[in-house]
Design a protein around this motif. Structure first.
Motif, PDB file in Angstrom:
ATOM      1  N   GLY A   1       0.684  -1.003   0.614  1.00 22.53           N
ATOM      2  CA  GLY A   1      -0.016  -0.014  -0.046  1.00 22.53           C
ATOM      3  C   GLY A   1       1.062   1.278   0.745  1.00 22.53           C
ATOM      4  O   GLY A   1       0.464   2.652  -0.543  1.00 22.53           O
TER       5      GLY A   1
ATOM      6  N   LEU B   1       0.189  -3.330  -5.843  1.00 18.33           N
ATOM      7  CA  LEU B   1      -1.134  -3.224  -5.912  1.00 18.33           C
ATOM      8  C   LEU B   1      -1.181  -2.474  -7.433  1.00 18.33           C
ATOM      9  O   LEU B   1      -2.804  -3.315  -7.405  1.00 18.33           O
TER      10      LEU B   1
ATOM     11  N   ASP C   1      -5.829  -0.975   1.195  1.00 25.92           N
ATOM     12  CA  ASP C   1      -4.882   0.046   0.214  1.00 25.92           C
ATOM     13  C   ASP C   1      -5.659   0.674  -0.660  1.00 25.92           C
ATOM     14  O   ASP C   1      -5.083   1.319  -0.791  1.00 25.92           O
TER      15      ASP C   1
END
Length: 247
Positions: free
Chosen positions: A71, A205, A218
């Motif tokens: 994140g 991500l 996240d």
């Protein structure tokens, strides 16, 4: 869930990605992984630092730790002026900079992100502002969301004396303004080396936006960055160029 099992090993990544695809299972994962909403999940605007670095370099690096590096990397990859954000480890020895070993919590390492940025576009103070308000909860020392242990600690690894000075001043500024309900727990650890993490952790991500851990913990951070600092947000992330393994 203990810290060592709160995130999957490489062999479990593709397996779990295939299992947790439906909305119902994502909600179930929220029960497993989730916790009460943290500062980073809610997001909050913070005052700009009153002390910042002078612009003396064309490119500069900064290293931040604040829970899972997936994140934190994702947030900084979406900041205008950031040229690269690399997931890795800082605080321990080179021989221990391996995901499975760092996960024991006994190496001194923290999951960290090395940010390479153009200080003419985004200052170090601005990165600190985003770090404290969006990237993680700075009132928690060794815990971020479902992850617990010193390897998830809230720490700044300054790469210069000037960065250490600015970071210390900003923490004092925010504590004096009482912008958080608790004192900032973030530590400052100068003189520590950074070691890049394994290739499968880079750009995680962006490559896995539907992965339950990312969805729950996240993606809200990216939305908060866009909402709170629209002038600093860029839609296209600055991805890490990862070499493909040879066979």
């Amino acid at each position: 869930m203990d810290a060592s099992s709160s995130k999957p090993t490489r062999s479990r990544l593709s397996w779990l990605n295939g299992i947790f695809l439906s909305g119902a299972l994502i909600l179930a994962a929220a029960f497993i992984f989730g916790a009460s909403r943290s500062v980073s999940e809610e997001g909050r605007p913070l005052p700009a630092p009153t002390v910042d670095e002078p612009v003396t370099a064309a490119v500069e690096t900064a290293v931040f730790a604040g829970g899972c590096f997936w994140g934190v990397q994702g947030v900084f990859q979406h900041v205008a002026g950031v040229k690269e954000a690399v997931s890795g480890y800082a605080g321990g020895k080179a021989e221990d900079a391996k995901y499975q070993v760092v996960g024991t919590g006994r190496t001194g390492h923290a999951e960290s992100v090395r940010v390479t940025f153009d200080p003419k576009t985004v200052s170090y103070g601005r990165l600190l502002q985003i770090y404290f308000s969006v990237a993680h909860d700075p009132t928690e020392l060794n815990r971020q969301g479902p992850d617990r242990g010193t390897q998830y600690r809230s720490t700044i690894f300054p790469t210069s004396d000037e960065q250490a000075k600015v970071a210390k001043a900003y923490i004092s500024q925010l504590d004096a303004a009482k912008v958080f309900s608790k004192p900032i727990a973030t530590t400052i650890e100068p003189g520590r080396s950074f070691y890049a993490a394994e290739a499968y952790h880079q750009n995680f991500l962006t490559l896995n936006p539907s992965y339950p851990y990312i969805v729950i913990n996240d993606m809200p951070k990216i939305e908060n960055l866009k909402r709170l600092y629209p002038e600093a947000y860029r839609a296209e992330p600055a991805l890490v160029a990862v070499a493909k393994p040879t066979h």
